[in-house]
Scaffold this motif. Structure first.
Motif, mmCIF file in Angstrom:
data_model
loop_
_atom_site.group_PDB
_atom_site.id
_atom_site.type_symbol
_atom_site.label_atom_id
_atom_site.label_comp_id
_atom_site.label_asym_id
_atom_site.label_seq_id
_atom_site.Cartn_x
_atom_site.Cartn_y
_atom_site.Cartn_z
ATOM 1 N N ALA A 522 0.874 -1.305 -0.035
ATOM 2 C CA ALA A 522 -0.144 -0.091 -0.074
ATOM 3 C C ALA A 522 0.883 1.251 -0.032
ATOM 4 O O ALA A 522 0.648 2.186 -0.557
ATOM 5 C CB ALA A 522 -0.877 0.022 1.237
ATOM 6 N N TRP A 523 2.070 1.106 0.788
ATOM 7 C CA TRP A 523 2.846 2.362 0.787
ATOM 8 C C TRP A 523 3.555 2.681 -0.566
ATOM 9 O O TRP A 523 3.732 3.724 -1.182
ATOM 10 C CB TRP A 523 4.039 2.340 1.526
ATOM 11 N N GLY A 524 3.824 1.692 -1.527
ATOM 12 C CA GLY A 524 4.430 1.543 -2.763
ATOM 13 C C GLY A 524 3.434 2.291 -3.586
ATOM 14 O O GLY A 524 3.514 3.115 -4.375
ATOM 15 N N GLY A 525 2.051 1.744 -3.518
ATOM 16 C CA GLY A 525 1.186 2.440 -4.391
ATOM 17 C C GLY A 525 0.697 3.787 -4.029
ATOM 18 O O GLY A 525 0.754 4.608 -5.006
ATOM 19 N N ASN A 526 0.766 4.064 -3.014
ATOM 20 C CA ASN A 526 0.536 5.389 -2.323
ATOM 21 C C ASN A 526 1.790 6.431 -2.949
ATOM 22 O O ASN A 526 1.449 7.445 -3.539
ATOM 23 C CB ASN A 526 0.340 5.623 -0.945
ATOM 24 N N TRP A 527 2.998 5.994 -2.758
ATOM 25 C CA TRP A 527 3.889 6.868 -3.587
ATOM 26 C C TRP A 527 4.055 6.659 -4.868
ATOM 27 O O TRP A 527 4.089 7.960 -5.364
ATOM 28 C CB TRP A 527 5.501 5.975 -2.862
ATOM 29 N N PHE A 528 3.464 5.687 -5.412
ATOM 30 C CA PHE A 528 3.507 5.917 -6.909
ATOM 31 C C PHE A 528 2.340 6.793 -7.298
ATOM 32 O O PHE A 528 2.650 7.495 -8.323
ATOM 33 C CB PHE A 528 3.071 4.577 -7.342
ATOM 34 N N ALA A 529 1.232 6.904 -6.626
ATOM 35 C CA ALA A 529 0.238 7.858 -7.029
ATOM 36 C C ALA A 529 0.662 9.239 -6.581
ATOM 37 O O ALA A 529 0.223 10.105 -7.264
ATOM 38 C CB ALA A 529 -1.261 7.223 -6.255
ATOM 39 N N CYS A 530 1.088 9.369 -5.353
ATOM 40 C CA CYS A 530 1.413 10.671 -4.941
ATOM 41 C C CYS A 530 2.334 11.455 -5.932
ATOM 42 O O CYS A 530 2.250 12.707 -5.948
ATOM 43 C CB CYS A 530 1.837 10.613 -3.633
ATOM 44 N N HIS A 531 3.163 10.699 -6.663
ATOM 45 C CA HIS A 531 4.375 11.306 -7.401
ATOM 46 C C HIS A 531 3.849 11.381 -8.895
ATOM 47 O O HIS A 531 4.543 11.743 -9.507
ATOM 48 C CB HIS A 531 5.664 10.812 -7.004
ATOM 49 N N ARG A 557 0.535 1.948 -17.975
ATOM 50 C CA ARG A 557 -0.794 1.401 -17.422
ATOM 51 C C ARG A 557 -0.326 -0.024 -16.718
ATOM 52 O O ARG A 557 -0.972 -0.328 -15.589
ATOM 53 C CB ARG A 557 -1.724 0.956 -18.585
ATOM 54 N N PHE A 558 0.676 -0.747 -17.364
ATOM 55 C CA PHE A 558 1.309 -1.812 -16.534
ATOM 56 C C PHE A 558 1.845 -1.578 -15.160
ATOM 57 O O PHE A 558 1.201 -2.237 -14.152
ATOM 58 C CB PHE A 558 2.485 -2.638 -17.539
ATOM 59 N N TRP A 559 2.533 -0.597 -15.120
ATOM 60 C CA TRP A 559 3.250 -0.089 -13.771
ATOM 61 C C TRP A 559 2.119 0.309 -12.841
ATOM 62 O O TRP A 559 1.902 0.030 -11.638
ATOM 63 C CB TRP A 559 4.231 0.864 -13.878
ATOM 64 N N THR A 560 1.257 1.259 -13.376
ATOM 65 C CA THR A 560 -0.027 1.716 -12.470
ATOM 66 C C THR A 560 -0.926 0.772 -11.890
ATOM 67 O O THR A 560 -1.233 0.684 -10.770
ATOM 68 C CB THR A 560 -0.717 2.628 -13.149
ATOM 69 N N ARG A 561 -1.051 -0.502 -12.911
ATOM 70 C CA ARG A 561 -1.938 -1.676 -12.411
ATOM 71 C C ARG A 561 -0.989 -2.541 -11.409
ATOM 72 O O ARG A 561 -1.915 -3.281 -10.545
ATOM 73 C CB ARG A 561 -2.408 -2.453 -13.630
ATOM 74 N N ASN A 562 0.253 -2.764 -11.488
ATOM 75 C CA ASN A 562 0.832 -3.862 -10.880
ATOM 76 C C ASN A 562 1.728 -3.303 -9.971
ATOM 77 O O ASN A 562 2.290 -3.874 -8.912
ATOM 78 C CB ASN A 562 1.635 -4.609 -11.986
ATOM 79 N N ILE A 563 1.922 -1.935 -9.656
ATOM 80 C CA ILE A 563 2.941 -1.446 -8.840
ATOM 81 C C ILE A 563 2.420 -1.753 -7.261
ATOM 82 O O ILE A 563 3.628 -2.183 -6.532
ATOM 83 C CB ILE A 563 3.135 -0.014 -8.698
ATOM 84 N N THR A 564 1.346 -1.728 -6.708
ATOM 85 C CA THR A 564 1.039 -2.208 -5.299
ATOM 86 C C THR A 564 1.287 -3.704 -5.267
ATOM 87 O O THR A 564 2.074 -3.964 -4.178
ATOM 88 C CB THR A 564 -0.484 -2.007 -5.174
ATOM 89 N N GLY A 565 0.984 -4.535 -6.055
ATOM 90 C CA GLY A 565 1.209 -5.967 -5.979
ATOM 91 C C GLY A 565 2.783 -6.342 -5.997
ATOM 92 O O GLY A 565 3.274 -6.996 -5.116
ATOM 93 N N LEU A 566 3.411 -5.885 -6.978
ATOM 94 C CA LEU A 566 4.867 -5.870 -6.968
ATOM 95 C C LEU A 566 5.661 -5.367 -5.672
ATOM 96 O O LEU A 566 6.358 -6.145 -5.320
ATOM 97 C CB LEU A 566 5.445 -5.131 -8.268
ATOM 98 N N CYS A 567 5.164 -4.147 -5.014
ATOM 99 C CA CYS A 567 5.769 -4.065 -3.972
ATOM 100 C C CYS A 567 5.610 -4.901 -2.736
ATOM 101 O O CYS A 567 6.540 -5.290 -2.100
ATOM 102 C CB CYS A 567 5.430 -2.762 -3.581
ATOM 103 N N GLY A 568 4.465 -5.448 -2.593
ATOM 104 C CA GLY A 568 4.096 -6.439 -1.461
ATOM 105 C C GLY A 568 4.596 -7.659 -1.916
ATOM 106 O O GLY A 568 5.246 -8.300 -0.790
ATOM 107 N N ASN A 569 4.718 -8.374 -3.101
ATOM 108 C CA ASN A 569 5.350 -9.477 -3.405
ATOM 109 C C ASN A 569 6.719 -9.650 -3.173
ATOM 110 O O ASN A 569 7.407 -10.444 -2.848
ATOM 111 C CB ASN A 569 4.912 -9.939 -4.585
ATOM 112 N N ILE A 570 7.414 -8.428 -3.810
ATOM 113 C CA ILE A 570 9.110 -8.362 -3.612
ATOM 114 C C ILE A 570 9.359 -8.250 -2.163
ATOM 115 O O ILE A 570 10.255 -8.823 -1.705
ATOM 116 C CB ILE A 570 9.515 -7.454 -4.636
ATOM 117 N N SER A 571 8.817 -7.181 -1.470
ATOM 118 C CA SER A 571 9.069 -7.137 0.016
ATOM 119 C C SER A 571 8.565 -8.392 0.917
ATOM 120 O O SER A 571 9.596 -8.709 1.567
ATOM 121 C CB SER A 571 8.195 -5.960 0.426
ATOM 122 N N PHE A 572 7.750 -9.068 0.570
ATOM 123 C CA PHE A 572 7.367 -10.381 1.214
ATOM 124 C C PHE A 572 8.390 -11.547 0.994
ATOM 125 O O PHE A 572 9.089 -12.203 1.926
ATOM 126 C CB PHE A 572 6.014 -10.780 0.818
ATOM 127 N N GLY A 573 8.686 -11.598 -0.263
ATOM 128 C CA GLY A 573 9.916 -12.675 -0.697
ATOM 129 C C GLY A 573 11.264 -12.200 -0.057
ATOM 130 O O GLY A 573 12.074 -13.013 0.485
#
Length: 694
Positions: A522-531, A557-573
């Motif tokens: 969620a933080w990654g998605g917020n940062w992406f949208a905020c900037h 559009r790919f990054w807008t659609r996937n940035i939240t999930g990528l941040c969560g999955n990579i951080s969890f990994g």
């Protein structure tokens, strides 16, 4: 003198036993002393007045304890004219030789630092001594009123005692004392300072970018200082009608400033939260309130003594609040927490299956996630066989896990344990107005769908992770002639999952990591949208030259659609891979247990040891361990996410308890609806409610 810890603490805190006697305080005032000595004397007097009561000391009827002490001091001075004159001259000299502009315009207001800088400033002021000999009344103010409850006793001072204190300030004043009271002029200077600070902050690019009308000269922030100057000019001319008109115009500008601040705040909630901008908006709000208070003190002709005491109490209260690091973090992260909850809720919507077709799709996507996790577990066995050094092993495992989770995301598959941390905020967003029966039933439908979806995803993960792992085992065996796991590691892996070992505790820790990864997402998605990164990528000239306009837009559009999930999955990994290596290095007995990965390792162990292992006690205990791991993964991550979400969305205890009772009733009436869709419990897709701000 015998050592007494209590005496030392009393002296440090300025308590009753460490303060000079009243007659010593009354007789020791001298306007000829150095400023620092006079300030220390005044601090001792105020501490004597505000100190807690002790045995045998009772306040007079209808009078606070501190009012009685102030009267007692004034009575002693009345009986000793020489002391009274010295005290009056000392108080006037302090007011004459100190400056109050910063006290009026800065004390108790948010400082315009960054969050980390402000935390450092507050900790410094909390634990280090104040600057000696400072002529700023703001510094003296912190020494006079260092306690959180100082505002209460100041407000409770009775008016008769305040009038006597006001008369004391004027006692014995002669021609040599002319101009000693500059507080009125400094109130006006403080108003001018506040107007300038509000103008600079409100007209900054960070705030203007959030407003519809971005013309600087049309902003109310820009006009505030000019209107204040016109008000002062009208008062100097003695034109009461013009001054009243200017005050009305000034009030309308302040209202317009507050509306602009609210507009910027609403825009911030819709797009993305920047803690720096939130800090600026908090400063504008507090400064406008202080501006209003100073205006009333400066231009309202009503009696001043009680109002002045109320203003001093307000400064003390706000100053104590500004010294609290916890309050600072709470204020600055409130909006960001709500935005994280909102974005997690948006991410979690696709994890909820509400109908039979969606339930079937959930099973299929979860089966795909189980197959990918089988490959991830197989790659982990290869990494273990390499016997890399601790940190390198952790990094390699992190990359392996991250690639597996990202593959699940990009293929549209589902990992069961990722659901709870993402779906809890989506659920919390629907908990408003749940005292209405229809709203409660609709929410229970959502909870039922959520539980059912999680059961389906676990079933889908486990249904395919075992066959996929067996297939990989036989492929590896046919290709290399070796089992996927050496026999000794297979036995060790099976025992590591046993319900009798620490696997359940490790699973709870993994649940914490699942929740933390949802915050990172969620933080990654917020940062992406905020900037506004998506818009920037779509319009970047270098990308357009390289990819073309259509492909650049598709890339954005790919990054807008996937940035939240990528941040969560990579951080969890990376948390799954790095933290066990760090814990091992530190000698901490800590590991991770993920239900799907553990099921994959159990399958690999059975394939290596032979299917006869299914009849052993070790396998039964490991199978029970898988169930315990699943329960802890889901329960801990969901509980943490729901705890944060309900508080960020301001869901109170009565609403939560009403929900729990309604869920229990549904479980008694329709228990099977929690496992798979039934006619009575099936619900259609429910649109997300409007996000509420409380």
């Amino acid at each position: 003198m015998p050592f007494s810890l209590k005496a030392l603490i009393d002296r440090y805190a300025g308590r009753h036993g460490a303060l000079p006697a009243l007659d010593v305080l009354a007789s020791s005032a001298s306007p000829d002393q150095a400023l620092e000595e006079r300030l220390n004397w005044l601090v001792d007097v105020v501490q004597w007045i505000r100190r807690p009561g002790h045995d045998g000391e009772k306040p007079a009827a209808n009078m606070s304890l501190q009012s009685g002490r102030l009267r007692r001091l004034l009575d002693i001075l009345d009986r000793n004219p020489a002391w009274k004159l010295a005290v009056a001259r000392t108080l006037r000299s302090i007011i004459r030789e100190t400056r109050a502009v910063a006290l009026f315009s800065e004390t108790g207001l948010p400082r315009q630092f960054g969050l980390l800088t402000e935390i450092g400033e507050r900790l410094t002021r909390k634990f280090l001594p104040t600057q000696p000999g400072s002529a700023e009344l703001g510094v003296l103010f912190e020494r006079l009123f260092p306690y959180r409850d100082d505002d209460a006793w100041i407000e409770n001072l009775d008016e008769a005692a305040l009038e006597r204190f006001g008369a004391l300030l004027e006692h014995g004043a002669g021609p040599a004392d002319a101009g000693w009271n500059k507080l009125g002029e400094e109130l006006e200077d403080a108003l001018a300072c506040l107007a300038a600070q509000i103008r600079v902050t409100g007209c900054s690019g960070a705030i203007r970018g959030l407003l519809k009308n971005q013309s600087v000269r049309d902003l109310a922030f820009f006009k505030l200082g000019t209107a204040l100057s016109s008000t002062f000019a009208a008062r100097e001319k003695g034109d009461q009608a013009a001054m009243a008109a200017e005050l009305n115009y000034l009030q309308s500008l302040m209202d317009a400033c507050d509306r602009a601040r609210a507009e910027a705040l609403a825009h911030l909630e819709r797009s993305g939260v920047s803690t720096e901008v939130v800090y600026h908006l908090a400063f504008i709000e507090a400064s406008l309130q202080r501006f209003q208070e100073l205006l009333e003190l400066t231009f309202d002709p009503a009696p001043q003594l009680k109002r002045n005491a109320g203003f001093v109490a307000l400064l003390a209260r706000q100053n104590r609040a500004q010294e609290s690091v916890i309050d600072l973090l709470r204020q600055n992260w409130r909006l960001l927490t709500r935005k994280i909850v909102e974005r997690s809720g948006e991410t979690g919507e696709h994890y909820i299956a509400r109908s039979r077709p969606e339930y079937g799709l959930m099973l299929k996507s979860a089966a795909g996630g189980g197959a990918i996790m089988a490959v991830t577990a197989w790659l982990k066995t290869i990494l273990l066989a390499w016997s890399l050094p601790g940190l390198m092993q952790g990094i390699a495992a992190s990359l392996n896990y991250s690639l597996g989770f990202v593959a699940i995301q990009l293929t549209g598959s589902t990992l069961a344990t990722k659901q709870p941390a993402n779906t809890a905020p989506a659920l919390a967003a629907r908990m408003h107005n749940v005292r209405e029966p229809a709203a409660v039933e609709q929410l229970v439908d959502e909870i039922v769908c959520l539980i059912r979806s999680q059961i389906a995803s676990i079933a889908g993960n486990l249904a395919l992770v075992a066959p996929a792992m067996l297939l990989l085992h036989f492929l590896v065996l046919g290709w290399t002639g070796k089992d996927i796991l050496p026999p000794e590691k297979a036995v060790k892996a099976m025992r590591a999952i046993s319900i009798l070992g620490p696997s359940v505790i490790y699973a709870a820790f993994t649940g914490v990591l699942l929740w933390a990864s949802s915050l990172a997402a969620a933080w990654g998605g917020n940062w992406f949208a905020c900037h506004h990164i998506g818009e920037a990528l779509a319009s970047d000239r270098r990308l357009i030259r390289t990819l073309g306009t259509t492909r650049a837009a598709r890339f954005a559009r790919f990054w807008t659609r996937n940035i939240t999930g990528l941040c969560g999955n990579i951080s969890f990994g990376f948390m799954l891979g790095i933290l066990p290596a760090v814990a091992e290095f530190a000698g901490v007995p800590l590991d991770i247990r993920h239900v799907t990965l553990s099921a994959g390792f159990l399958t690999a162990s059975v394939a290596t040891l032979g299917f006869g292992a299914l009849a052993t006690n070790e396998f039964v205990l490991a199978a029970l361990g898988i169930a315990g791991i699943a329960l802890m993964n889901l329960t801990v991550s969901f509980s943490l996410a729901m705890f944060v979400a309900t508080r960020a969305c301001d869901i109170k205890s009565p609403e939560r308890h009403a929900i729990y009772r309604a869920v229990a009733r549904r479980a008694r009436r329709q228990p099977l609806s929690f496992l798979f869709p039934t006619g009575g419990a099936e619900v259609g897709s429910v649109p997300s409610p409007e996000y509420h701000s409380h």
